[in-house]
Write an enzyme that holds these catalytic residues in place. Structure first.
Site, mmCIF file in Angstrom:
data_model
loop_
_atom_site.group_PDB
_atom_site.id
_atom_site.type_symbol
_atom_site.label_atom_id
_atom_site.label_comp_id
_atom_site.label_asym_id
_atom_site.label_seq_id
_atom_site.Cartn_x
_atom_site.Cartn_y
_atom_site.Cartn_z
ATOM 1 N N LYS A 92 -71.047 19.567 139.870
ATOM 2 C CA LYS A 92 -71.472 18.396 139.149
ATOM 3 C C LYS A 92 -70.634 18.112 137.903
ATOM 4 C CE LYS A 92 -76.235 17.106 139.316
ATOM 5 N NZ LYS A 92 -77.648 17.532 138.703
HETATM 6 C C1 E4P Z 1 -80.120 15.254 139.124
HETATM 7 O O1 E4P Z 1 -79.022 15.406 139.695
HETATM 8 C C2 E4P Z 1 -80.351 15.287 137.787
HETATM 9 O O2 E4P Z 1 -79.875 16.129 137.018
HETATM 10 C C3 E4P Z 1 -81.765 15.099 137.617
HETATM 11 O O3 E4P Z 1 -82.468 14.088 138.672
HETATM 12 C C4 E4P Z 1 -82.000 14.335 136.303
HETATM 13 O O4 E4P Z 1 -83.588 14.034 136.300
HETATM 14 P P1 E4P Z 1 -84.481 13.834 135.018
HETATM 15 O O5 E4P Z 1 -84.045 12.448 134.284
HETATM 16 O O6 E4P Z 1 -85.795 13.803 135.474
HETATM 17 O O7 E4P Z 1 -84.235 14.821 134.062
#
Ligand code: E4P
Length: 299
Positions: A92
């Site tokens: 990521k």
């Molecule tokens: C996933 O890839 C993200 O890191 C995650 O969905 C973020 O979610 P949040 O906004 O609930 O922290």
């Protein structure tokens, strides 16, 4: 639609896998922090290996650095260390890592390009606009993660719907609310019949929907729809992971529009399978089971 679980909690990942619904996992530094707080007698490295063995689907691990050099080097280390476990690591990379004025805005996208060219699959994360998603696809990202829940939070706050506060995570933002506000303001404007102020106020109204530098997006689900239109129009191979999901309703809306993947917190996955009419029906069936029927169910 593929279902990823948005967690680093191994129990949740194992449970979802045991239901036969799990296609992958996404983590981020905040989710890893939550898991580390509960780690007992096992190293984080062993713990991550356990996650990778639990599913054959892609598991996203995020870099921690914010410069091009740090991100590329951390991505290579993560990939080398963990991909041999089950050949399912995705790295990521934030689309844009600047945290204050003056930072370089383009470190993330450069890292996406370099890593994708070297064959490391990238999940381009922290995507908040359609244009960022377009850039990520052009740079070669295998996946793009638009944060729909955070966009809803942002829009509600800017519309003055929250009194400056954040909504609780499970609270649904009705996408049509922004549309209604827009219509209401237009009606108000027509009745005013003051051409000078109409032009001024029209500009004002449009600004309500000009978050950051992306005009016209009025909900997180709308953002996903917009990205899907762009990717479909140009046949990009980058897969959309609808991320930052807060409610089962958002999952349904994403599924209806044919999104590739939704990464979903475990409590929302539970909500997707629970329905009070199912519980009610189950109770009635159990009460109606007659002894004769029980007898034929025995060996
Ligand atoms: C996933 O890839 C993200 O890191 C995650 O969905 C973020 O979610 P949040 O906004 O609930 O922290």
């Amino acid at each position: 639609m593929k279902i990823f679980v948005d967690t680093a909690m191994i129990d949740e990942i194992k449970e979802a896998e045991s239901w036969g619904i799990l296609d992958g996992v996404t983590t981020n530094p905040s989710l890893i922090k939550k898991a580390v707080d509960k780690l007992e007698g096992v190293s984080l490295e062993d713990y991550i290996q356990d996650i990778l063995r639990t599913t054959d689907g892609p598991v996203s691990l995020e870099v921690a650095g914010s410069t091009y050099g740090d991100m590329v080097s951390e991505a290579k280390i993560l990939y080398k260390k963990f991909n041999p476990i089950n050949d399912n690591v995705v790295i990521k990379i934030p689309v844009n890592t600047c945290m204050k004025d003056g930072d370089d805005n383009f470190e993330g996208i450069k890292a996406v390009k370099t890593l994708s060219e070297t064959g490391i699959p990238v999940n381009c994360t922290l995507v908040m606009s359609s244009n960022q998603a377009l850039m990520a696809a052009k740079a070669g990202a295998a996946y793009v993660s638009p944060f729909l829940g955070r966009i809803d939070d942002h829009i509600r706050k800017n519309m003055g719907l929250t009194g400056g506060k954040d909504y609780p995570k499970g609270n649904h933002y009705p996408e049509e609310l922004a549309e209604r506000a827009r219509e209401y303001k237009l009606v108000e404007l027509m009745e005013g019949k003051d051409v000078g102020s109409m032009i001024y106020r029209d500009h004002d109204i449009m600004n309500i929907f000009d978050w950051g530098n992306d005009a016209g997006i009025y909900s997180g689900v709308d953002l996903i729809w917009s990205i899907k239109q762009i990717y479909d129009s140009y046949s990009f191979e980058t897969q959309i992971i609808a991320a930052s999901i807060r409610t089962a309703r958002q999952v349904r809306l994403c599924a209806e529009m044919g999104v590739d993947i939704a990464t979903i917190p475990f409590n929302v996955i539970e909500d997707m399978i629970i329905h009070y009419k199912t519980s009610e029906g189950m109770k009635a069936f159990c009460e109606d089971v007659v002894p004769e029927y029980m007898n034929i169910l025995k060996l």
